[in-house]
Scaffold this active site. Structure first.
Site, PDB file in Angstrom:
ATOM      1  N   CYS A   1      42.204  39.891  36.967  1.00 34.28           N
ATOM      2  CA  CYS A   1      40.848  40.009  36.710  1.00 34.28           C
ATOM      3  C   CYS A   1      40.519  39.732  35.107  1.00 34.28           C
ATOM      4  CB  CYS A   1      40.503  41.344  37.036  1.00 34.28           C
ATOM      5  SG  CYS A   1      40.465  41.644  38.911  1.00 34.28           S
TER       6      CYS A   1
ATOM      7  N   GLU B   1      36.233  43.493  40.331  1.00 30.62           N
ATOM      8  CA  GLU B   1      35.690  42.378  39.238  1.00 30.62           C
ATOM      9  C   GLU B   1      35.572  40.909  39.910  1.00 30.62           C
ATOM     10  OE1 GLU B   1      38.695  45.248  37.028  1.00 30.62           O
ATOM     11  OE2 GLU B   1      38.376  44.239  39.002  1.00 30.62           O
TER      12      GLU B   1
ATOM     13  N   HIS C   1      39.431  41.857  44.208  1.00 32.96           N
ATOM     14  CA  HIS C   1      39.493  42.956  43.377  1.00 32.96           C
ATOM     15  C   HIS C   1      37.861  43.156  42.985  1.00 32.96           C
ATOM     16  CE1 HIS C   1      43.774  43.081  41.779  1.00 32.96           C
ATOM     17  NE2 HIS C   1      43.635  42.849  42.995  1.00 32.96           N
TER      18      HIS C   1
ATOM     19  N   CYS D   1      43.105  44.304  35.554  1.00 28.61           N
ATOM     20  CA  CYS D   1      44.548  43.788  35.900  1.00 28.61           C
ATOM     21  C   CYS D   1      44.645  42.204  35.142  1.00 28.61           C
ATOM     22  CB  CYS D   1      45.098  43.802  37.395  1.00 28.61           C
ATOM     23  SG  CYS D   1      44.185  42.414  38.253  1.00 28.61           S
TER      24      CYS D   1
END
Length: 150
Positions: free
Chosen positions: A80, A49, A47, A77
């Site tokens: 993250c 992040e 992801h 999420c």
């Protein structure tokens, strides 16, 4: 935030993944960048992040980013958010909400809901295994001299 949006757009149009980009900022300077690379790397943990945190930590040579802030296109999420907390990042700035991501097919809301349930009620079941051996491992770690706490 504009750089995070730019990274997300470039990666999204390239087919790397969804509309998720992030930058790590310290004292007004970008020290880490990332965008969603789930599809290009076949890595569900890539992801924006996470990629930005890895980049910042590599650049700074540390695992602790307590004097940094993250600017991310979407509300993080649970994975993250956990990584942001482990990195000790001091603030999160995000563009769109979890509900907005859900409308385009990302099931973050369900992940947030699952994380709030007791373990026995979650969709993915979890069971203890080799508990005594695992407890021995943490005792061994606790007794190690010179370990770096994190």
């Amino acid at each position: 935030m504009k750089r995070a949006i730019e990274l997300a757009r470039q990666g999204m149009l390239r087919g790397d993944g969804g509309p998720f980009g992030a930058v790590i900022v310290r004292d007004g300077e970008i020290i880490g960048e990332g965008w969603n690379q789930v599809l290009s790397g076949n890595d569900p943990t890539a992801h924006g992040e996470i990629v930005a945190i890895r980049d910042a930590c590599a650049r700074l040579g540390t695992f602790a980013l307590e004097d940094c802030e993250i600017h991310t296109t979407g509300e993080p999420c649970p994975m993250c958010l956990g990584a942001i907390q482990w990195a000790r990042i001091s603030a999160i700035h995000y563009g769109f909400r979890v509900e907005d991501a859900e409308r385009i097919g990302f099931d973050d809301r369900e992940f947030h809901r699952q994380m709030c349930l007791p373990a026995e009620q979650r969709t993915i079941r979890a069971h203890e295994l080799c508990r005594s051996e695992a407890l021995g491992l943490i005792r061994e770690y606790a007794d190690m001299p010179g370990k770096t706490p994190y």
